[in-house]
Design an enzyme around this catalytic site. Sequence first.
Site, PDB file in Angstrom:
ATOM      1  N   LYS A  26      20.613  26.595  72.055  1.00  0.00           N
ATOM      2  CA  LYS A  26      21.157  25.303  72.480  1.00  0.00           C
ATOM      3  C   LYS A  26      22.452  25.071  71.711  1.00  0.00           C
ATOM      4  O   LYS A  26      22.445  24.692  70.540  1.00  0.00           O
ATOM      5  CB  LYS A  26      20.203  24.146  72.199  1.00  0.00           C
ATOM      6  CG  LYS A  26      20.682  22.841  72.852  1.00  0.00           C
ATOM      7  CD  LYS A  26      20.119  21.594  72.194  1.00  0.00           C
ATOM      8  CE  LYS A  26      20.866  21.157  70.974  1.00  0.00           C
ATOM      9  NZ  LYS A  26      22.272  20.687  71.258  1.00  0.00           N
ATOM     10  N   GLY A  37      21.956  20.658  76.070  1.00  0.00           N
ATOM     11  CA  GLY A  37      21.197  19.433  75.882  1.00  0.00           C
ATOM     12  C   GLY A  37      21.528  18.773  74.572  1.00  0.00           C
ATOM     13  O   GLY A  37      22.312  19.287  73.769  1.00  0.00           O
ATOM     14  N   ASP A  38      20.929  17.617  74.337  1.00  0.00           N
ATOM     15  CA  ASP A  38      21.167  16.906  73.091  1.00  0.00           C
ATOM     16  C   ASP A  38      20.103  17.250  72.057  1.00  0.00           C
ATOM     17  O   ASP A  38      19.086  17.875  72.371  1.00  0.00           O
ATOM     18  CB  ASP A  38      21.246  15.389  73.325  1.00  0.00           C
ATOM     19  CG  ASP A  38      19.980  14.812  73.930  1.00  0.00           C
ATOM     20  OD1 ASP A  38      18.895  15.418  73.789  1.00  0.00           O
ATOM     21  OD2 ASP A  38      20.066  13.734  74.564  1.00  0.00           O
ATOM     22  N   GLY A  39      20.341  16.818  70.822  1.00  0.00           N
ATOM     23  CA  GLY A  39      19.419  17.135  69.746  1.00  0.00           C
ATOM     24  C   GLY A  39      18.059  16.474  69.870  1.00  0.00           C
ATOM     25  O   GLY A  39      17.023  17.148  69.748  1.00  0.00           O
ATOM     26  N   PRO A  40      18.017  15.164  70.141  1.00  0.00           N
ATOM     27  CA  PRO A  40      16.714  14.490  70.195  1.00  0.00           C
ATOM     28  C   PRO A  40      15.791  14.993  71.299  1.00  0.00           C
ATOM     29  O   PRO A  40      14.571  14.838  71.195  1.00  0.00           O
ATOM     30  CB  PRO A  40      17.103  13.021  70.438  1.00  0.00           C
ATOM     31  CG  PRO A  40      18.476  12.896  69.877  1.00  0.00           C
ATOM     32  CD  PRO A  40      19.138  14.196  70.177  1.00  0.00           C
ATOM     33  N   GLY A  47      16.940  19.839  71.500  1.00  0.00           N
ATOM     34  CA  GLY A  47      16.855  20.374  70.148  1.00  0.00           C
ATOM     35  C   GLY A  47      15.474  20.192  69.549  1.00  0.00           C
ATOM     36  O   GLY A  47      14.906  21.123  68.962  1.00  0.00           O
ATOM     37  N   GLU A  56      21.654  26.131  57.712  1.00  0.00           N
ATOM     38  CA  GLU A  56      22.948  26.083  57.026  1.00  0.00           C
ATOM     39  C   GLU A  56      23.472  24.690  57.262  1.00  0.00           C
ATOM     40  O   GLU A  56      23.833  24.335  58.384  1.00  0.00           O
ATOM     41  CB  GLU A  56      23.879  27.168  57.579  1.00  0.00           C
ATOM     42  CG  GLU A  56      25.108  27.398  56.717  1.00  0.00           C
ATOM     43  CD  GLU A  56      26.305  26.618  57.211  1.00  0.00           C
ATOM     44  OE1 GLU A  56      26.619  25.576  56.568  1.00  0.00           O
ATOM     45  OE2 GLU A  56      26.920  27.008  58.208  1.00  0.00           O
ATOM     46  N   CYS A  65      32.074  23.292  56.774  1.00  0.00           N
ATOM     47  CA  CYS A  65      31.068  22.843  55.820  1.00  0.00           C
ATOM     48  C   CYS A  65      31.312  23.384  54.414  1.00  0.00           C
ATOM     49  O   CYS A  65      30.837  22.803  53.440  1.00  0.00           O
ATOM     50  CB  CYS A  65      29.673  23.234  56.306  1.00  0.00           C
ATOM     51  SG  CYS A  65      29.566  24.952  56.828  1.00  0.00           S
ATOM     52  N   GLU A  94      29.820  13.988  52.581  1.00  0.00           N
ATOM     53  CA  GLU A  94      30.595  14.980  53.313  1.00  0.00           C
ATOM     54  C   GLU A  94      31.430  14.245  54.363  1.00  0.00           C
ATOM     55  O   GLU A  94      30.895  13.680  55.316  1.00  0.00           O
ATOM     56  CB  GLU A  94      29.673  15.997  53.989  1.00  0.00           C
ATOM     57  CG  GLU A  94      30.434  17.120  54.668  1.00  0.00           C
ATOM     58  CD  GLU A  94      29.513  18.168  55.265  1.00  0.00           C
ATOM     59  OE1 GLU A  94      29.863  19.359  55.216  1.00  0.00           O
ATOM     60  OE2 GLU A  94      28.432  17.796  55.776  1.00  0.00           O
TER      61      GLU A  94
END
Length: 474
Positions: A170, A201-204, A207, A245, A279, A378
């Site tokens: 994803k 798709g989205d994370g919620p 994912g 990561e 990152c 961050e």
Amino acid sequence: MRNYLKFYIEGKWVEPATPKTLEVINPATEMVCGQISLGSISDVDRAVNAAREAFTTFSQTGRKERVELLQRIVAELDKRHEDLAKAITEEMGAPVWLAQRAQAAMGRAHFITAIQVLENYKFEELRGTTLIVKEPIGVCGFITPWNWPLNQIACKVAPALATGCTIVLKPSEIAPFSGQIFAEVLDAAGVPPGVFNLINGDGPTAGAAISSHPGVDMVSFTGSTRAGVEVAKNAAPTVKRVSQELGGKSPNIILEDADMKSAVVDGVRAVMMNSGQSCNAPTRMLAPQTRMDEVIGIAKAAAEATTVGDPNGNAQIGPVVSEAQWMKIQRLIQTGIEEGASLVAGGTGKPEGLERGYYVKPTVFANVSNNMTIAREEIFGPVVSILGYDTIDEAVEIANDTQYGLAAYVSGKNLDKMREIASRLRAGQVNLNNAPMDLMAPFGGYKASGNGREWGDYAFAEFLETKAILGLTQ
């Protein structure tokens, strides 16, 4: 306008189970540049089932067969290099030069590295009468970010294929175009049906379905620490392996004997590249108090010399990826000002002449203390914070005083001293004197920066189980 409304499952482009679309925004223009379908739990189920079925056969393929597959993928990546670079510029705003030379090029580089490792990797070792065997872990779920989209896909997919695993990917819904082209590359290279599957798709929704799915044996996630915690929680009930990561707030210790101009300019440029959206960027510059005025002057000049503009032009940096990201960066810059840091360059608002697009001024703060928000959080934007130190011990203490531990940097002339400092830094990768990238070096972090390693032979370990066969020789 790009319209990527199908998913790649079991070697075919298929319609989503339930039609639902998302518009993709070009961050340089703030205009819609395409749309994708958003996957559901049913779509993830279909992809995982395809990967499980394919694993039965693909896990038994030999080294030669997998090397040849990876070589075909490299050949197809070469054919689509320009397409991939253009997609990355459009989806997340990387300047053309960066998209071509780094963003797209890194995808190919990870496959070349995987081939080199695979050709000599020891999957079996005889210890007395016991055979130690390393076998593919199974179905791998990959959730990848938008900041280095192809790089983060390739550094997971290449070692997974090399070790005989099957995959459900994803990509980020914010920057999905390069992932779609990557799926076309694997299809053209003849990856067996079900070995590689792509769901947008989205994370919620998608994912979470991947990270919690009982048919997924390991999940590899790259993104924020906050999201990584959710991935780990979702994965816990099925006791699957989790490799992450995550975020970083990397220290850059500049020693008193360093070539100050070179060290400071390199440090500022490393943060500014990719609009600060890396990152491992050295966002906390630690400088000796005895040379602080000199450091501030060099950093100010380097930031002000950084050109910002249309990623299709000659600018050094383009926009950040989205309005939400732009707003977050503005909030943190303003917080730095309010908490008493000295604004040396840049600041809030958009650069002059760039009213459309999510552009950020290259920003430098001085007189930063390590308890300030801009030294703790961050920012993920082109913002450098300069902190002072009096002794090496103090510099190391400040460097380690963070929840993160992805990378650290040291500049100086005495390699023995730098080696000793490196041994005391709590980070997964320490770079001395702006050393060049090493694709065989393990990449990953300590503490809240993650718990796995990518790149080179260390990446293979993430996708292998270890089996002991006793009494093989009697």
